[in-house]
Scaffold this motif. Structure first.
Motif, PDB file in Angstrom:
ATOM      1  N   GLU A   1      10.357 -58.009  27.153  1.00 40.43           N
ATOM      2  CA  GLU A   1      11.595 -58.468  26.498  1.00 40.43           C
ATOM      3  C   GLU A   1      11.696 -59.638  25.818  1.00 40.43           C
ATOM      4  O   GLU A   1      12.366 -59.645  24.740  1.00 40.43           O
ATOM      5  N   LYS A   2      10.754 -60.569  26.220  1.00 39.46           N
ATOM      6  CA  LYS A   2      10.561 -61.849  25.375  1.00 39.46           C
ATOM      7  C   LYS A   2      10.091 -61.660  24.131  1.00 39.46           C
ATOM      8  O   LYS A   2      10.461 -62.042  23.230  1.00 39.46           O
ATOM      9  N   ALA A   3       9.157 -60.641  24.116  1.00 42.93           N
ATOM     10  CA  ALA A   3       8.454 -60.384  22.959  1.00 42.93           C
ATOM     11  C   ALA A   3       9.375 -59.881  21.773  1.00 42.93           C
ATOM     12  O   ALA A   3       9.439 -60.005  20.602  1.00 42.93           O
ATOM     13  N   THR A   4      10.445 -58.721  22.403  1.00 37.12           N
ATOM     14  CA  THR A   4      11.520 -58.456  21.688  1.00 37.12           C
ATOM     15  C   THR A   4      12.478 -59.484  21.140  1.00 37.12           C
ATOM     16  O   THR A   4      13.016 -59.283  20.046  1.00 37.12           O
ATOM     17  N   SER A   5      12.899 -60.437  22.006  1.00 39.33           N
ATOM     18  CA  SER A   5      13.611 -61.448  21.564  1.00 39.33           C
ATOM     19  C   SER A   5      13.073 -62.162  20.409  1.00 39.33           C
ATOM     20  O   SER A   5      13.879 -62.822  19.403  1.00 39.33           O
TER      21      SER A   5
ATOM     22  N   ASP B   1       8.179 -71.375  10.548  1.00 35.63           N
ATOM     23  CA  ASP B   1       9.021 -70.733  11.703  1.00 35.63           C
ATOM     24  C   ASP B   1       8.550 -69.379  12.168  1.00 35.63           C
ATOM     25  O   ASP B   1       8.446 -69.089  13.244  1.00 35.63           O
ATOM     26  N   ALA B   2       8.677 -68.437  11.180  1.00 39.61           N
ATOM     27  CA  ALA B   2       8.626 -66.931  11.287  1.00 39.61           C
ATOM     28  C   ALA B   2       7.049 -66.869  11.932  1.00 39.61           C
ATOM     29  O   ALA B   2       7.038 -65.950  12.848  1.00 39.61           O
ATOM     30  N   LEU B   3       6.074 -67.525  11.307  1.00 41.59           N
ATOM     31  CA  LEU B   3       4.848 -67.399  11.911  1.00 41.59           C
ATOM     32  C   LEU B   3       4.373 -67.847  13.393  1.00 41.59           C
ATOM     33  O   LEU B   3       4.112 -67.181  14.319  1.00 41.59           O
ATOM     34  N   THR B   4       5.304 -68.713  13.662  1.00 38.61           N
ATOM     35  CA  THR B   4       5.110 -69.440  14.917  1.00 38.61           C
ATOM     36  C   THR B   4       5.815 -68.468  15.852  1.00 38.61           C
ATOM     37  O   THR B   4       5.471 -68.157  16.977  1.00 38.61           O
ATOM     38  N   LYS B   5       6.878 -67.841  15.586  1.00 38.22           N
ATOM     39  CA  LYS B   5       7.870 -66.946  16.473  1.00 38.22           C
ATOM     40  C   LYS B   5       6.842 -65.658  16.686  1.00 38.22           C
ATOM     41  O   LYS B   5       6.726 -65.149  17.514  1.00 38.22           O
ATOM     42  N   LEU B   6       6.330 -65.149  15.578  1.00 40.92           N
ATOM     43  CA  LEU B   6       5.343 -64.151  15.705  1.00 40.92           C
ATOM     44  C   LEU B   6       4.131 -64.249  16.616  1.00 40.92           C
ATOM     45  O   LEU B   6       3.755 -63.303  17.660  1.00 40.92           O
ATOM     46  N   ARG B   7       3.603 -65.318  16.452  1.00 36.59           N
ATOM     47  CA  ARG B   7       2.356 -65.878  17.589  1.00 36.59           C
ATOM     48  C   ARG B   7       3.023 -65.973  19.024  1.00 36.59           C
ATOM     49  O   ARG B   7       2.393 -64.981  19.930  1.00 36.59           O
ATOM     50  N   ASP B   8       4.420 -66.309  18.990  1.00 36.55           N
ATOM     51  CA  ASP B   8       4.768 -66.355  20.374  1.00 36.55           C
ATOM     52  C   ASP B   8       5.223 -65.033  21.050  1.00 36.55           C
ATOM     53  O   ASP B   8       4.902 -64.689  22.096  1.00 36.55           O
ATOM     54  N   SER B   9       5.491 -64.080  19.835  1.00 32.33           N
ATOM     55  CA  SER B   9       5.951 -62.644  20.337  1.00 32.33           C
ATOM     56  C   SER B   9       4.728 -61.974  20.799  1.00 32.33           C
ATOM     57  O   SER B   9       4.775 -61.186  21.964  1.00 32.33           O
ATOM     58  N   ILE B  10       3.656 -62.107  20.117  1.00 35.64           N
ATOM     59  CA  ILE B  10       2.289 -61.525  20.407  1.00 35.64           C
ATOM     60  C   ILE B  10       1.883 -62.088  21.663  1.00 35.64           C
ATOM     61  O   ILE B  10       1.349 -61.202  22.590  1.00 35.64           O
ATOM     62  N   MET B  11       1.723 -63.221  21.938  1.00 39.01           N
ATOM     63  CA  MET B  11       1.267 -63.810  23.204  1.00 39.01           C
ATOM     64  C   MET B  11       1.952 -63.267  24.469  1.00 39.01           C
ATOM     65  O   MET B  11       1.776 -63.014  25.531  1.00 39.01           O
ATOM     66  N   SER B  12       3.486 -63.240  24.137  1.00 42.22           N
ATOM     67  CA  SER B  12       4.251 -62.732  25.396  1.00 42.22           C
ATOM     68  C   SER B  12       4.414 -61.346  25.512  1.00 42.22           C
ATOM     69  O   SER B  12       4.779 -60.622  26.452  1.00 42.22           O
ATOM     70  N   LEU B  13       3.940 -60.493  24.785  1.00 45.74           N
ATOM     71  CA  LEU B  13       3.955 -59.070  24.653  1.00 45.74           C
ATOM     72  C   LEU B  13       3.114 -58.508  25.960  1.00 45.74           C
ATOM     73  O   LEU B  13       3.449 -57.666  26.486  1.00 45.74           O
ATOM     74  N   GLY B  14       1.960 -59.143  26.321  1.00 51.28           N
ATOM     75  CA  GLY B  14       1.155 -58.733  27.639  1.00 51.28           C
ATOM     76  C   GLY B  14       1.761 -58.955  28.841  1.00 51.28           C
ATOM     77  O   GLY B  14       1.714 -58.274  29.838  1.00 51.28           O
ATOM     78  N   PHE B  15       2.819 -59.947  29.072  1.00 50.63           N
ATOM     79  CA  PHE B  15       3.508 -60.164  30.242  1.00 50.63           C
ATOM     80  C   PHE B  15       4.776 -60.080  30.478  1.00 50.63           C
ATOM     81  O   PHE B  15       5.621 -60.029  31.618  1.00 50.63           O
ATOM     82  N   ASN B  16       5.726 -60.135  29.184  1.00 50.60           N
ATOM     83  CA  ASN B  16       7.235 -60.236  29.048  1.00 50.60           C
ATOM     84  C   ASN B  16       7.583 -59.383  27.803  1.00 50.60           C
ATOM     85  O   ASN B  16       7.657 -60.000  26.847  1.00 50.60           O
TER      86      ASN B  16
ATOM     87  N   ILE C   1      12.855 -63.352  14.369  1.00 54.36           N
ATOM     88  CA  ILE C   1      12.137 -63.209  13.225  1.00 54.36           C
ATOM     89  C   ILE C   1      13.028 -62.651  12.437  1.00 54.36           C
ATOM     90  O   ILE C   1      13.060 -62.932  11.119  1.00 54.36           O
ATOM     91  N   ASP C   2      13.599 -61.607  12.774  1.00 59.25           N
ATOM     92  CA  ASP C   2      14.731 -60.928  12.005  1.00 59.25           C
ATOM     93  C   ASP C   2      15.580 -61.785  11.082  1.00 59.25           C
ATOM     94  O   ASP C   2      16.000 -61.793   9.884  1.00 59.25           O
ATOM     95  N   GLU C   3      16.320 -62.743  11.929  1.00 57.25           N
ATOM     96  CA  GLU C   3      16.991 -63.751  11.393  1.00 57.25           C
ATOM     97  C   GLU C   3      16.544 -64.765  10.556  1.00 57.25           C
ATOM     98  O   GLU C   3      17.099 -65.011   9.393  1.00 57.25           O
ATOM     99  N   ILE C   4      15.200 -65.389  10.600  1.00 61.89           N
ATOM    100  CA  ILE C   4      14.427 -66.144   9.824  1.00 61.89           C
ATOM    101  C   ILE C   4      14.311 -65.470   8.654  1.00 61.89           C
ATOM    102  O   ILE C   4      14.405 -66.054   7.416  1.00 61.89           O
TER     103      ILE C   4
END
Length: 104
Positions: free
Chosen positions: A38-42, A21-36, A47-50
């Motif tokens: 705030e979403k990457a930070t979310s 789950d943490a790896l999946t969130k990291l992937r999503d975070s990296i992918m959203s970094l370029g366009f959003n 990931i912190d909670e996981i």
């Protein structure tokens, strides 16, 4: 010949699920970094909670391994696997901190 107890197997399985789950969130975070950013930070906060859950679960699983029945070699191998699952969460957490810095 060594076997995991049911609680050890379930705990390590749950640790693996949390790591995935943490790896999946990291992937999503990296992918959203370029366009959003705030979403990457979310995602980084998720990931912190996981990672916190993984740390607490690791303590429980490690205690169960140490207090369980088995020869010393089996205990050490099983503990090493659990430790590596916990390190996975730590590395993903470190990477999410870098994503958070990039999002600024």
């Amino acid at each position: 010949d060594w076997k995991l107890s049911k609680t050890q197997a379930e705990g390590m399985g749950h640790m693996a699920d949390l790591g995935f789950d943490a790896l999946t969130k990291l992937r999503d975070s990296i992918m959203s970094l370029g366009f959003n950013s705030e979403k990457a930070t979310s995602f980084a906060k998720d990931i912190d909670e996981i990672e916190k859950k993984l740390d607490l679960l690791y303590i429980k699983v490690d205690l169960d391994i140490v207090t369980g029945n088995g020869d010393i070699a089996s205990i050490l191998i099983i503990r090493d696997v659990a430790r590596e699952l916990e390190r996975l969460g730590d590395k993903v957490h470190e990477a999410s901190d870098l994503v958070r810095i990039l999002a600024l």
